[in-house]
Design a protein around this motif. Structure first.
Motif, PDB file in Angstrom:
ATOM      1  N   LYS A  48       0.852  -1.223   0.090  1.00 17.79           N
ATOM      2  CA  LYS A  48       0.079  -0.048  -0.029  1.00 17.79           C
ATOM      3  C   LYS A  48       0.918   1.205  -0.136  1.00 17.79           C
ATOM      4  O   LYS A  48       0.303   2.280  -0.305  1.00 17.79           O
ATOM      5  CB  LYS A  48      -0.881  -0.076   1.240  1.00 17.79           C
ATOM      6  CG  LYS A  48      -2.116  -0.964   0.898  1.00 17.79           C
ATOM      7  CD  LYS A  48      -2.883  -0.828   2.242  1.00 17.79           C
ATOM      8  CE  LYS A  48      -4.159  -1.642   2.111  1.00 17.79           C
ATOM      9  NZ  LYS A  48      -5.045  -1.923   3.376  1.00 17.79           N
ATOM     10  N   ASN A  49       2.085   1.114   0.453  1.00 19.33           N
ATOM     11  CA  ASN A  49       3.039   2.057   0.524  1.00 19.33           C
ATOM     12  C   ASN A  49       4.278   2.205  -0.540  1.00 19.33           C
ATOM     13  O   ASN A  49       4.566   0.999  -0.569  1.00 19.33           O
ATOM     14  CB  ASN A  49       3.719   2.195   1.891  1.00 19.33           C
ATOM     15  CG  ASN A  49       4.763   2.977   2.087  1.00 19.33           C
ATOM     16  OD1 ASN A  49       5.667   3.381   1.194  1.00 19.33           O
ATOM     17  ND2 ASN A  49       4.785   3.749   3.367  1.00 19.33           N
ATOM     18  N   LYS A  52       7.716   1.436   0.488  1.00 23.61           N
ATOM     19  CA  LYS A  52       7.859   0.006   0.982  1.00 23.61           C
ATOM     20  C   LYS A  52       7.862  -1.104  -0.295  1.00 23.61           C
ATOM     21  O   LYS A  52       8.461  -2.093  -0.010  1.00 23.61           O
ATOM     22  CB  LYS A  52       6.693  -0.510   1.949  1.00 23.61           C
ATOM     23  CG  LYS A  52       6.830   0.387   3.203  1.00 23.61           C
ATOM     24  CD  LYS A  52       6.602  -0.466   4.720  1.00 23.61           C
ATOM     25  CE  LYS A  52       6.547   0.388   5.784  1.00 23.61           C
ATOM     26  NZ  LYS A  52       8.058   0.679   5.908  1.00 23.61           N
ATOM     27  N   GLN A  79      10.434   8.081   4.700  1.00 21.55           N
ATOM     28  CA  GLN A  79       9.203   8.329   3.844  1.00 21.55           C
ATOM     29  C   GLN A  79       8.332   8.915   5.020  1.00 21.55           C
ATOM     30  O   GLN A  79       8.198   8.323   5.949  1.00 21.55           O
ATOM     31  CB  GLN A  79       8.752   7.492   2.910  1.00 21.55           C
ATOM     32  CG  GLN A  79       7.458   7.894   2.173  1.00 21.55           C
ATOM     33  CD  GLN A  79       7.142   6.658   1.314  1.00 21.55           C
ATOM     34  OE1 GLN A  79       6.569   5.910   1.570  1.00 21.55           O
ATOM     35  NE2 GLN A  79       7.222   7.072  -0.150  1.00 21.55           N
ATOM     36  N   GLY A  81       4.416   9.992   6.026  1.00 18.73           N
ATOM     37  CA  GLY A  81       3.060   9.452   5.938  1.00 18.73           C
ATOM     38  C   GLY A  81       2.582  10.004   4.569  1.00 18.73           C
ATOM     39  O   GLY A  81       1.690   9.253   4.031  1.00 18.73           O
ATOM     40  N   GLN A  84       3.293   8.159   1.119  1.00 21.35           N
ATOM     41  CA  GLN A  84       3.075   6.838   1.083  1.00 21.35           C
ATOM     42  C   GLN A  84       2.440   6.252  -0.370  1.00 21.35           C
ATOM     43  O   GLN A  84       2.893   5.308  -0.826  1.00 21.35           O
ATOM     44  CB  GLN A  84       2.418   6.427   2.104  1.00 21.35           C
ATOM     45  CG  GLN A  84       3.043   6.489   3.495  1.00 21.35           C
ATOM     46  CD  GLN A  84       2.257   5.575   4.396  1.00 21.35           C
ATOM     47  OE1 GLN A  84       1.088   5.113   4.212  1.00 21.35           O
ATOM     48  NE2 GLN A  84       2.844   5.889   5.978  1.00 21.35           N
ATOM     49  N   THR A  85       1.684   7.451  -0.973  1.00 27.66           N
ATOM     50  CA  THR A  85       1.146   6.673  -2.117  1.00 27.66           C
ATOM     51  C   THR A  85       1.675   7.468  -3.502  1.00 27.66           C
ATOM     52  O   THR A  85       1.452   7.359  -4.492  1.00 27.66           O
ATOM     53  CB  THR A  85      -0.549   7.413  -2.249  1.00 27.66           C
ATOM     54  OG1 THR A  85      -0.477   8.789  -2.015  1.00 27.66           O
ATOM     55  CG2 THR A  85      -1.169   6.988  -1.225  1.00 27.66           C
TER      56      THR A  85
END
Length: 142
Positions: A48-49, A52, A79, A81, A84-85
């Motif tokens: 989702k990240n 990551k 990174q 929050g 994250q996308t």
């Protein structure tokens, strides 16, 4: 689908390969899926990240002896929050907070001098976070 072009270096011979990383960036699902090929090997990772997902991909590639010359492979890549996308990260320094000038793309070129994996990045991030707490105490912000 986005495409990022970076250099992978085989650490045993220092042979460089231009590779394309294809990113399905949560357009059809909440996950970011990354795919690349180096020579005859295919690598896939998802999360989702975005960072990551990149770390998972990089660790697979590193396991086969390749170093990625990009900012996301550096030890001091962290990174927030809010990032994250997308493909944005900060290049942090111990004892100093990050600002807009520290923001880069995971895929921007950087010479990866060492073979940092996710474990080493997580250790740096923890050390960096703790250093900010100490900095705040010294400056009287807590």
């Amino acid at each position: 689908m986005k495409k990022y072009v970076i250099t992978a270096v085989y650490k045993h011979t220092r042979t460089e390969y231009k590779i394309e990383i294809f990113a399905d960036e949560a357009e059809k699902s909440p996950y970011v899926f990354l795919t690349t090929y180096i020579r005859e090997n295919r690598y896939n990772a998802g999360d989702k990240n975005h960072f990551k997902a990149f770390q998972k991909l990089r660790d697979q590639i590193l396991g086969d002896g390749y170093i990625l010359n990009c900012c996301g492979a550096l030890k001091n890549a962290v990174q927030s929050g809010a990032q994250q996308t997308n493909d944005k990260i900060y290049l942090a320094e111990i004892g100093r907070g990050v600002s807009a000038e520290d923001e880069v793309s995971i895929y921007d070129y950087a010479q990866a001098e060492n073979y940092t994996d996710t474990y080493e990045q997580d250790k740096f991030c923890s050390k960096w976070t703790k250093s900010l707490g100490k900095l705040n105490k010294i400056e009287g912000k807590q």
